[in-house]
Scaffold this motif. Structure first.
Motif: not given
Length: 150
Positions: A11, A13, A101-105, A140-142, A144
């Motif tokens: 979670n 970029s 999506k959502n800026g995850n990798t 990350a905001s959540e 990982n």
């Protein structure tokens, strides 16, 4: 020869994940399994450059890994050799990164060239532990990391 592949999602970029794999000041924060720490990173992350990671345990015991970067594609892929100082066995690590999506990798990490199955398993478990540490240091905001071994 034995090999393994780990796939997962972080979670964070692609840029943040790639930086964690390619900036020495970040590598030292997560790239050591278990209770080991990276006490020193020597090298430059560019094609043809050599590197050395020095790991240290709580009791002061040190181990070293060294290798050479074969491929460096910003935010896409890294490839490098990997050799523990106490062996002559050279393996190859390849890590690829894809923005989702959502800026995850999404990432895939593979290591190939093990002569012995047990060596491969030990290295696979070490990478899993390291990747768990990585998931905790990424911005990350959540919570990982979702990992899967293939």
């Amino acid at each position: 020869m034995y090999k393994f592949t780990l796939e997962g999602m972080l979670n964070a970029s692609v840029s943040d994940v790639f930086d964690a794999f390619s900036k020495p000041e970040l590598i030292v924060k997560w790239c050591a399994p278990g209770r080991l720490t990276v006490c020193k990173y020597i090298g430059e992350i560019s094609v043809g450059s050599n590197y050395r990671l020095v790991f240290e345990s709580d009791d002061g015991f040190r181990q070293m890994v060294e290798g050479t970067y074969n491929l460096v594609e910003k935010d896409k892929k890294l490839s490098f050799t990997w050799r523990w100082e106490d062996t002559h066995e050279m393996t190859k690590v390849c890590v690829s990164f894809v923005a989702i999506k959502n800026g995850n990798t999404q990432f895939e990490l593979s290591q190939v060239g093990f002569k012995y199955h047990n060596d491969m398993l030990q290295q696979q478990y070490a990478w899993l532990d390291c990747l768990e540490k990585l998931s905790r240091i990424l911005p990350a905001s959540e919570p990982n990391a979702v990992l899967q071994a293939l």
